[in-house]
Design an enzyme around this catalytic site. Structure first.
Site, PDB file in Angstrom:
ATOM      1  N   ARG A  63       0.845  -1.201   0.000  1.00  0.00           N
ATOM      2  CA  ARG A  63       0.000   0.000   0.000  1.00  0.00           C
ATOM      3  C   ARG A  63       0.879   1.249   0.000  1.00  0.00           C
ATOM      4  O   ARG A  63       1.460   1.608   1.025  1.00  0.00           O
ATOM      5  CB  ARG A  63      -0.928   0.005   1.217  1.00  0.00           C
ATOM      6  CG  ARG A  63      -1.798   1.277   1.288  1.00  0.00           C
ATOM      7  CD  ARG A  63      -3.015   1.139   2.172  1.00  0.00           C
ATOM      8  NE  ARG A  63      -2.714   1.076   3.587  1.00  0.00           N
ATOM      9  CZ  ARG A  63      -3.637   1.184   4.558  1.00  0.00           C
ATOM     10  NH1 ARG A  63      -4.918   1.355   4.230  1.00  0.00           N
ATOM     11  NH2 ARG A  63      -3.298   1.107   5.818  1.00  0.00           N
ATOM     12  N   ASP A  69      -3.807   2.820  13.505  1.00  0.00           N
ATOM     13  CA  ASP A  69      -3.001   3.540  12.524  1.00  0.00           C
ATOM     14  C   ASP A  69      -3.554   4.955  12.389  1.00  0.00           C
ATOM     15  O   ASP A  69      -4.362   5.399  13.201  1.00  0.00           O
ATOM     16  CB  ASP A  69      -2.924   2.798  11.189  1.00  0.00           C
ATOM     17  CG  ASP A  69      -4.266   2.724  10.457  1.00  0.00           C
ATOM     18  OD1 ASP A  69      -5.228   3.426  10.860  1.00  0.00           O
ATOM     19  OD2 ASP A  69      -4.355   1.973   9.475  1.00  0.00           O
TER      20      ASP A  69
END
Length: 525
Positions: free
Chosen positions: A160, A444
């Site tokens: 990602r 996150d």
């Protein structure tokens, strides 16, 4: 070709990834696509202004033909046909080894929300990925040895890159900061695409934070350009798109269409999606004010509309539907808490499998078996359930935006939790750790985004708490002060002070910051 300058300091083994050939490749990507990236970011603002004016979004009339015509994405390569369990995490060396050994089918190697863009992280992450692809990665740490196991099938790597909005200040191309997404993608692709193909895999990616099919078209052009540059067959790259912004939810089919030769599927996020709803409709009145973040589950009516539309869209077009994150971390010291949390994870994964998802995310190796068991019950020996078309699903624009059926309200405990988690996470991010264990959850950047945006929303709507108090700047500052005092012995002073300042900045500023990671990036050394 624009000149590429490396401004960042020396990082161990940087000569293996910042090679002349790799930098030339990045320069070519930047020359071809950076200007379009800038234009598309500007277009986001215009669309947001229209949503502010009208208080709504809708499916695009100009792309109705795409939604109504018959087409499918390319058939998945063998390495991506079974995705029933995906583990996510940053690309530090220990996590890389543990993720590959976890038993999950896929490892989302996160260079975005679970990674802070300290230059050392950016470069060492690429070094670790290079070693992982070649299966030479190992680590000696704390008297322990970490190595790839021979008795498990290693997870397929899906990287990602950073979202389109982030720059990389340690690389200058043509006199301007490089585009972070192109740096992350370009270095990984250049060094690993052919090695991955040689072992029966390929260069696979997760694409984050997109807001339109035009941004997907840009990625598709990047892939085509890169395949041609390295002499690799068109369609070799495969991408799964995170539908984690509210405008993207209205363009799922168009996004798949633009990427159709390179598309693999769509993923249903949670915190980023809620954050995007707040951001997009922050000044559209009380009907868009959300209750405590933990009370907004995936079973809320507007979230059900979003996930069911995603599954039906994916399977209609031959793409995989990947479910959301199980962020829980098992706690050996508290078996009762662990058992309750694992039961919730099991229920969540059971619901996703039953709804037609082809797989789902976990954040910890200890959750892999639970996720796999629930999907095994539905999939059996099948690798996926693409054949389940969900023709029963019919979702309207109003359903995607109707928050009225959401249970719960704004509470004083919720306000304190938002401040606490936001400050804890930002402190971790500033210190160089983008995947932070907070209150038995692996968090996150999305967690900090929903936390600070919810506080901003409550302040600007004078939202009433369960105590009868209305949320004001004064109240929030009082809570921030109390939280800061409670964290003084937990977080080093050098990071706590900056984290408090930044949280207050992005939670209470008159002008809403699009992403807290933008001002945060200016604070890291």
């Amino acid at each position: 070709m624009s000149e590429v300058q490396v401004l960042g300091g020396s990082v161990e083994r940087d000569d293996e990834v910042l090679t002349p050939g790799a930098l030339e490749f990045l320069g070519g990507l930047h020359d071809a696509f950076a200007a379009r990236r800038d234009e598309l970011l500007a277009a986001r603002g215009k669309r947001r202004d229209e949503a502010k004016r009208t208080g709504k979004l809708d499916f695009l009339p100009e792309t109705a033909e795409i939604r109504e015509s018959a087409w499918k994405v390319a058939e998945a390569p063998a390495a991506l046909r079974d995705r029933r369990v995906e583990i996510t995490g940053p690309t530090d060396r220990k996590m890389t080894i543990n993720a590959l050994n976890s038993g999950a089918k896929v490892w989302l190697a996160d260079l975005e929300d679970a990674n802070t863009p300290h230059w050392a992280n950016v470069v060492s992450g690429q070094v670790n990925l290079r070693d992982a692809v070649r299966e030479t990665i190992s680590l000696e740490s704390g008297g322990k040895s970490y190595n790839l196991r021979d008795d498990v099938e290693h997870a397929t790597i899906v990287v990602r890159p950073r979202g389109w909005h982030l720059d990389e200040r340690n690389l200058e191309i043509g006199g301007r900061q490089a585009v972070g997404a192109l740096v992350d993608f370009g270095l990984y692709f250049f060094h690993n695409a052919k090695a991955l193909l040689a072992k029966g895999s390929g260069p696979y990616f997760y694409l984050a934070k997109m807001e339109s099919h035009l941004e997907a078209r840009l990625w598709d052009d990047v892939f085509t350009h890169s395949e041609k540059a390295l002499g690799i067959d068109h369609g070799t790259v495969r991408a799964t798109v995170l539908i984690e912004t509210i405008p993207a939810a209205f363009e799922m089919e168009e996004i798949l269409y633009e990427l159709r030769d390179h598309a693999s599927g769509l993923n249903a996020g949670r915190w980023d999606y809620l954050f995007s709803i707040i951001k997009y409709f922050r000044d559209a009145g009380e009907r868009f004010v959300l209750p405590d973040r933990n009370s907004v589950t995936m079973t809320a009516p507007f979230m059900r509309a979003y996930t069911e539309l995603l599954v039906s869209t994916c399977h209609k077009r031959g793409a995989f539907a990947i479910g959301g994150m199980a962020a829980f971390i098992p706690n050996r010291k508290d078996p009762e808490v662990t058992e309750k949390a694992m039961n919730k994870v099991r229920d969540d994964k059971s619901r996703e499998a039953g709804d037609g998802f082809d797989g789902s995310w976990v954040a910890h190796p200890g959750m892999v078996d639970i996720c796999r068991e629930e999907f095994d019950k539905v999939l059996g020996d099948k690798p996926n359930q693409l054949d389940r078309l969900r023709d029963d699903v019919h979702v309207t624009a109003d359903q995607l935006l109707d928050l009225s059926g959401t249970e719960g309200g704004a509470t004083a405990a919720g306000l304190r939790a938002a401040v606490d988690v936001g400050i804890r996470y930002i402190a971790s991010w500033l210190s160089g750790n983008g995947a932070a264990a907070i209150h038995n959850l692996m968090e996150d950047a999305a967690t900090a985004e929903i936390s600070r945006s919810q506080v901003w929303q409550w302040v600007n709507n004078s939202t009433q708490l369960d105590t009868g108090e209305k949320v004001s700047e004064e109240l929030v500052r009082t809570v921030i002060g109390e939280v800061r005092a409670g964290l003084a012995d937990v977080i080093p002073a050098e990071f706590l002070g900056e984290a408090v300042e930044l949280f207050e900045q992005v939670a209470l500023a008159e002008q809403f910051a699009d992403f807290l990671t933008l001002p945060a990036y200016e604070r890291i050394k």
